[in-house]
Design a protein around this motif. Structure first.
Motif, mmCIF file in Angstrom:
data_model
loop_
_atom_site.group_PDB
_atom_site.id
_atom_site.type_symbol
_atom_site.label_atom_id
_atom_site.label_comp_id
_atom_site.label_asym_id
_atom_site.label_seq_id
_atom_site.Cartn_x
_atom_site.Cartn_y
_atom_site.Cartn_z
ATOM 1 N N ALA A 16 11.011 -5.751 -13.391
ATOM 2 C CA ALA A 16 10.145 -5.286 -12.290
ATOM 3 C C ALA A 16 10.954 -4.541 -11.228
ATOM 4 N N THR A 20 10.782 -0.484 -10.464
ATOM 5 C CA THR A 20 10.425 -0.093 -9.092
ATOM 6 C C THR A 20 11.449 0.882 -8.506
ATOM 7 N N ILE B 47 9.159 -11.443 -8.126
ATOM 8 C CA ILE B 47 8.527 -10.119 -8.292
ATOM 9 C C ILE B 47 7.630 -9.818 -7.092
ATOM 10 N N HIS B 51 6.205 -6.394 -5.437
ATOM 11 C CA HIS B 51 4.812 -6.134 -5.839
ATOM 12 C C HIS B 51 3.865 -6.095 -4.622
ATOM 13 N N THR B 54 4.378 -3.073 -2.356
ATOM 14 C CA THR B 54 3.869 -1.876 -3.042
ATOM 15 C C THR B 54 2.350 -1.808 -2.894
ATOM 16 N N LEU B 98 2.447 -0.316 -8.883
ATOM 17 C CA LEU B 98 1.726 -1.569 -8.650
ATOM 18 C C LEU B 98 1.216 -2.148 -9.979
ATOM 19 N N GLN B 101 4.312 -3.345 -12.119
ATOM 20 C CA GLN B 101 4.864 -4.614 -11.624
ATOM 21 C C GLN B 101 3.911 -5.771 -11.924
ATOM 22 N N GLY B 102 2.620 -5.532 -11.701
ATOM 23 C CA GLY B 102 1.618 -6.567 -11.938
ATOM 24 C C GLY B 102 1.574 -6.975 -13.398
ATOM 25 N N TRP B 105 4.509 -9.134 -14.181
ATOM 26 C CA TRP B 105 4.305 -10.476 -13.605
ATOM 27 C C TRP B 105 3.238 -11.237 -14.407
#
Lengths: 48, 242
Positions: A16, A20, B47, B51, B54, B98, B101-102, B105
């Motif tokens: 992650a 990013t 995270i 997250h 963002t 977003l 990352q989601g 996760w």
């Protein structure tokens, strides 16, 4: 996973953060390059 | 139009980006190595420190796009069109991040990369709606039509943004409710806040730089042709060489 508690998972955290900062860094770098190129073009352009 | 301001160096944008880099370094260090792991999610919860900022800043960026769209339609100033283009592009970038990352996760916590729950679905709709507006801007060559159509489309697409925000409250969602200082334990607040400010400063810098680029392109599109260019065009039309 044990009893509803996640053990480990650092690989997801690293993924992650890596995605990013790679995406944000890449976009920032292209914008800075485009800004410099645009400025150069503006300097070279004859005045109207 | 931007005019003289475009000729100055975008120092404010550079400063904002530099400040964001420093804040990200501090916030991410605290988030990764100092803050304690969460009781159930363990290390994966870290995270959250990228997250959630963002998500907050993506919605703020699209709010700025909405304000810019209204600004263009009501004030008829080109600077609002440049601002709208810049904020939509940065908003799309953040919304894409977003979702990534989601998804990362979701896999260890929900067992799937994606689920069609209300929060995720409305976020996907928001992302594709604004990608569509960027595509529209690429295809329409006339600056007036491009600005007007994309401003109207932005206002329509923005209707989804509050739905994204409130979806976890309005419907039974797999996604947890919004993280706030009241719902997050105090040792986890510091890195969250630092990274949120970092993301905000980065967004301001990126939107600032991108606005200048959009303004510069508009300046070229709207400027009358140069006398040399006119001569060249006439010569080519007459079949001779310029």
């Amino acid at each position: 996973m044990t009893g509803g508690i996640i053990i480990g998972g650092w690989e997801y955290v690293i993924a992650a953060y890596a995605i990013t900062f790679t995406v944000l860094g890449g976009y920032t770098a292209t914008l800075l390059a485009r800004t410099r190129k645009s400025k150069r073009g503006q300097d070279q352009e004859p005045s109207r | 139009m931007a005019g003289n301001s475009n000729e100055k160096r975008p120092l404010l944008a550079y400063g904002s980006i530099a400040l964001a880099v420093v804040l990200f370094a501090i916030g991410s260090y605290i988030g990764l190595f100092v803050a304690p792991p969460e009781h159930f999610m363990g290390e994966v919860q870290r995270i959250m420190y990228v997250h959630v900022p963002t998500a907050w800043v993506a919605l703020v960026t699209l709010l700025w796009a909405f304000v810019s769209a209204l600004g263009f339609l009501f004030l008829r100033k080109w600077k609002w069109d440049s601002r709208m283009e810049a904020s939509i592009e940065v908003g799309v970038l953040l919304s894409f991040l977003l979702c990534m990352q989601g998804s990362i996760w979701a896999k260890p916590t929900w067992g799937v990369w994606w689920d069609w729950d209300p929060r995720l679905t409305t976020t996907a709709v928001m992302l594709f709606a604004f990608i569509g507006i960027l595509a529209l801007r690429r295809f329409v060559e006339d600056p007036v039509r491009r600005a007007t159509w994309s401003a109207v489309a932005t206002i329509v697409a923005f209707a989804d943004v509050p739905i994204v925000y409130f979806s976890v409250k309005w419907w039974n969602s797999l996604h947890q409710v919004q993280s706030t200082p009241q719902t997050v334990d105090s040792p986890m607040i510091t890195p969250l806040r630092i990274n949120a400010f970092a993301m905000l400063f980065l967004m301001m810098g990126l939107v600032g730089l991108r606005t200048r680029l959009a303004a510069r392109r508009l300046e070229n599109e709207l400027a009358p042709p140069l006398p040399e260019r006119e001569t060249e065009t006439r010569a080519i039309a007459a079949g001779g060489e310029a």
